[in-house]
Design a protein around this motif. Sequence first.
Motif, PDB file in Angstrom:
ATOM      1  N   LEU A 383     -17.620  31.056  -9.301  1.00 37.45           N
ATOM      2  CA  LEU A 383     -17.161  32.349  -9.918  1.00 37.45           C
ATOM      3  C   LEU A 383     -17.619  33.278  -8.808  1.00 37.45           C
ATOM      4  O   LEU A 383     -18.062  34.306  -9.269  1.00 37.45           O
ATOM      5  CB  LEU A 383     -17.189  32.776 -11.202  1.00 37.45           C
ATOM      6  N   GLY A 384     -18.211  32.626  -7.579  1.00 34.07           N
ATOM      7  CA  GLY A 384     -18.635  33.681  -6.550  1.00 34.07           C
ATOM      8  C   GLY A 384     -20.118  34.071  -7.075  1.00 34.07           C
ATOM      9  O   GLY A 384     -20.716  34.996  -6.530  1.00 34.07           O
ATOM     10  N   GLY A 385     -20.748  33.346  -8.074  1.00 36.03           N
ATOM     11  CA  GLY A 385     -22.250  33.666  -8.292  1.00 36.03           C
ATOM     12  C   GLY A 385     -22.042  34.887  -9.182  1.00 36.03           C
ATOM     13  O   GLY A 385     -23.497  35.230  -9.556  1.00 36.03           O
ATOM     14  N   LYS A 386     -21.019  35.196  -9.769  1.00 41.71           N
ATOM     15  CA  LYS A 386     -21.144  36.316 -10.560  1.00 41.71           C
ATOM     16  C   LYS A 386     -21.302  35.967 -12.107  1.00 41.71           C
ATOM     17  O   LYS A 386     -20.572  35.502 -12.877  1.00 41.71           O
ATOM     18  CB  LYS A 386     -19.800  37.102 -10.693  1.00 41.71           C
ATOM     19  N   VAL A 387     -22.609  35.663 -12.308  1.00 43.65           N
ATOM     20  CA  VAL A 387     -22.950  35.286 -13.826  1.00 43.65           C
ATOM     21  C   VAL A 387     -22.315  35.957 -15.038  1.00 43.65           C
ATOM     22  O   VAL A 387     -22.104  35.400 -15.892  1.00 43.65           O
ATOM     23  CB  VAL A 387     -24.688  35.334 -14.140  1.00 43.65           C
ATOM     24  N   GLY A 388     -22.245  37.198 -14.718  1.00 45.71           N
ATOM     25  CA  GLY A 388     -21.719  38.257 -15.792  1.00 45.71           C
ATOM     26  C   GLY A 388     -20.638  37.830 -16.499  1.00 45.71           C
ATOM     27  O   GLY A 388     -20.159  38.026 -17.571  1.00 45.71           O
ATOM     28  N   ILE A 389     -19.620  37.166 -15.690  1.00 48.40           N
ATOM     29  CA  ILE A 389     -18.270  36.755 -16.081  1.00 48.40           C
ATOM     30  C   ILE A 389     -18.203  35.345 -16.345  1.00 48.40           C
ATOM     31  O   ILE A 389     -17.007  34.788 -16.619  1.00 48.40           O
ATOM     32  CB  ILE A 389     -17.146  37.200 -15.039  1.00 48.40           C
ATOM     33  N   ALA A 390     -19.311  34.539 -16.285  1.00 51.87           N
ATOM     34  CA  ALA A 390     -19.418  33.071 -16.468  1.00 51.87           C
ATOM     35  C   ALA A 390     -19.104  32.699 -17.806  1.00 51.87           C
ATOM     36  O   ALA A 390     -18.787  31.495 -18.299  1.00 51.87           O
ATOM     37  CB  ALA A 390     -20.428  32.255 -15.713  1.00 51.87           C
ATOM     38  N   PRO A 391     -19.616  33.375 -18.942  1.00 51.95           N
ATOM     39  CA  PRO A 391     -19.857  32.859 -20.350  1.00 51.95           C
ATOM     40  C   PRO A 391     -18.623  32.095 -20.910  1.00 51.95           C
ATOM     41  O   PRO A 391     -18.652  31.003 -21.464  1.00 51.95           O
ATOM     42  CB  PRO A 391     -20.341  33.900 -20.884  1.00 51.95           C
ATOM     43  N   ARG A 392     -17.428  32.837 -20.725  1.00 52.19           N
ATOM     44  CA  ARG A 392     -16.172  32.200 -21.446  1.00 52.19           C
ATOM     45  C   ARG A 392     -15.759  30.832 -20.629  1.00 52.19           C
ATOM     46  O   ARG A 392     -15.738  30.030 -21.266  1.00 52.19           O
ATOM     47  CB  ARG A 392     -14.822  33.338 -21.176  1.00 52.19           C
ATOM     48  N   LEU A 393     -15.708  30.682 -19.386  1.00 51.81           N
ATOM     49  CA  LEU A 393     -15.487  29.547 -18.685  1.00 51.81           C
ATOM     50  C   LEU A 393     -16.557  28.615 -18.909  1.00 51.81           C
ATOM     51  O   LEU A 393     -16.160  27.447 -19.134  1.00 51.81           O
ATOM     52  CB  LEU A 393     -15.072  29.694 -17.098  1.00 51.81           C
ATOM     53  N   TYR A 394     -17.948  28.911 -19.069  1.00 52.31           N
ATOM     54  CA  TYR A 394     -18.867  28.112 -19.176  1.00 52.31           C
ATOM     55  C   TYR A 394     -18.667  27.289 -20.435  1.00 52.31           C
ATOM     56  O   TYR A 394     -19.024  26.056 -20.594  1.00 52.31           O
ATOM     57  CB  TYR A 394     -20.144  28.761 -19.028  1.00 52.31           C
ATOM     58  N   LEU A 395     -18.467  28.087 -21.395  1.00 53.31           N
ATOM     59  CA  LEU A 395     -18.417  27.451 -22.835  1.00 53.31           C
ATOM     60  C   LEU A 395     -17.300  26.762 -23.114  1.00 53.31           C
ATOM     61  O   LEU A 395     -17.268  25.602 -23.785  1.00 53.31           O
ATOM     62  CB  LEU A 395     -18.588  28.741 -23.700  1.00 53.31           C
ATOM     63  N   ARG A 396     -16.236  27.365 -22.329  1.00 54.05           N
ATOM     64  CA  ARG A 396     -14.968  26.376 -22.624  1.00 54.05           C
ATOM     65  C   ARG A 396     -15.237  24.843 -21.841  1.00 54.05           C
ATOM     66  O   ARG A 396     -14.855  23.829 -22.427  1.00 54.05           O
ATOM     67  CB  ARG A 396     -13.724  26.852 -21.897  1.00 54.05           C
ATOM     68  N   LYS A 397     -15.717  24.875 -20.611  1.00 50.78           N
ATOM     69  CA  LYS A 397     -15.916  23.802 -19.942  1.00 50.78           C
ATOM     70  C   LYS A 397     -17.028  22.844 -20.728  1.00 50.78           C
ATOM     71  O   LYS A 397     -17.029  21.720 -21.195  1.00 50.78           O
ATOM     72  CB  LYS A 397     -16.764  23.884 -18.718  1.00 50.78           C
ATOM     73  N   LEU A 398     -17.980  23.452 -21.489  1.00 51.16           N
ATOM     74  CA  LEU A 398     -19.005  22.899 -22.164  1.00 51.16           C
ATOM     75  C   LEU A 398     -18.430  21.909 -23.171  1.00 51.16           C
ATOM     76  O   LEU A 398     -18.738  20.940 -23.452  1.00 51.16           O
ATOM     77  CB  LEU A 398     -20.142  23.518 -22.569  1.00 51.16           C
ATOM     78  N   VAL A 399     -17.642  22.687 -24.044  1.00 52.08           N
ATOM     79  CA  VAL A 399     -17.103  22.048 -25.402  1.00 52.08           C
ATOM     80  C   VAL A 399     -16.084  21.105 -25.013  1.00 52.08           C
ATOM     81  O   VAL A 399     -16.130  19.960 -25.342  1.00 52.08           O
ATOM     82  CB  VAL A 399     -16.655  23.196 -26.085  1.00 52.08           C
ATOM     83  N   ALA A 400     -14.863  21.468 -24.471  1.00 56.02           N
ATOM     84  CA  ALA A 400     -13.809  20.824 -24.245  1.00 56.02           C
ATOM     85  C   ALA A 400     -14.113  19.464 -23.013  1.00 56.02           C
ATOM     86  O   ALA A 400     -13.505  18.378 -23.320  1.00 56.02           O
ATOM     87  CB  ALA A 400     -12.699  21.577 -23.508  1.00 56.02           C
ATOM     88  N   ASP A 401     -14.973  19.850 -22.054  1.00 55.43           N
ATOM     89  CA  ASP A 401     -15.035  18.624 -21.000  1.00 55.43           C
ATOM     90  C   ASP A 401     -16.276  17.746 -21.182  1.00 55.43           C
ATOM     91  O   ASP A 401     -16.172  16.812 -20.700  1.00 55.43           O
ATOM     92  CB  ASP A 401     -15.048  19.372 -19.724  1.00 55.43           C
TER      93      ASP A 401
END
Length: 448
Positions: A383-401
């Motif tokens: 996400l271009g290094g933008k940590v602030g917008i990463a939580p949603r995608l991070y948690l989705r990848k962590l749980v589902a993948d």
Amino acid sequence: MSGTPVPGTDISLARRRDVVDALRRGTVPQAGLGLFAVGLERFEAALDDDLATVARGGSAFRALRGEYGSGKTFFARWLGERARRHGLAVSEMQVSESETPLHRLETVYRRLVERLTTATHPPSALRAVVDSWFYALEEEVLDAGEVAEDDEAALAEAVDALLERRLADVARTTPAFSAALRGYRRAVAAGDGAGAEALIAWLGGQRSVAASAKRAAGVRGDLDHFAALGFLQGLLTVLRDCGHPGLLLVLDEVETLQRVRGDVREKSLNALRQLLDEIDAGRFPGLFLVITGTPAFYDGQQGVQRLAPLAQRLATDFTTDPRFDSPRAVQLRLPGFDLTSLGELGRKVRDLYAGAARHPERLTDRADDAYLDGLARAVTGSLGGKVGIAPRLYLRKLVADVLDRVDEFADFDPRAHYALTVNTAELTQTERNAATSAADIALDTDPS
């Protein structure tokens, strides 16, 4: 140590699964947010003080600021959970030109009622609240000992008289509110289900209510902009008398006002100023109003700064180090995520997942802290290094993948068998704008 309770083991399986299911879908859970909230501890004491003030019959207002994807909606729902624990009702809505235009207070009130929840009733909780209110009035009349329980006519008359006393302040400006409540009670007593439903809908600001039901209750027309605040005042009275000492009202995404026509923006900002004036004047005891918006909305000329009286009310100094932001200020700045807090978020979710997993030992072994930190860096990089917008995608990848596969497959090792991929179809518009590439991204799990 033997006999020492494991943290979080008192959380029910159903509650864990509801949270994990929402994260798997990439959405904010409707409940259980306190189980994995990170970075909000600094606000807890001040906001709990606000909730206590509201529960005592006072009122409160806060403006939440944060960039897109910074967690404003999460914060609002987290606060909603705390409000329900204090006994308050909660209503959350997104401001938009088409669905909830802020300059039309009758529409705001209608959306408020449609999304009204309590700890025991899902939206819309209005009918349950009104029924509880009439029950409370009847109990108060009977406890006074002046009316016999089997004298229905005398009981109805005494309840009507008590209703009028409780809604005296509302009736001076909005007599239709109490008239509709009396009509609803008569319809219920007569077994007129359709009439009762129609009057509840009218009390909720709905249009296209049967004219016959309105005639029977002695009310006319539909709710308008000027009566909306009177209806809100009446609703707060009803809530208080039936055991809900207040209402948390969240107006989310107020920054959309920047994109509407100039005259509509002016009217909307003025409506917000009017609402704050009424709160300050003590018209809405039990109301806790929260708005959310971006820094550009609060600081820019297309937002709050366009209306000087509103800008003065919301003025907050953010020139100092964010570490020293006061949690008692009228504006609250969300701290946002860095890689450290993103990793902490992953650990909380992993441990929450493990409590309902078939093979929890595999989760802590194969999705260890170093792996979670590496996944956080990889998602943020996508996400271009933008940590602030990463939580949603991070948690989705962590749980589902990752976590789902570790729990399901005995030989799945995420370091060996998983490479992070990000498809534009799974991203929000904000995430898509930030994404550097939709190609496979090598997952660096080296903690160094």
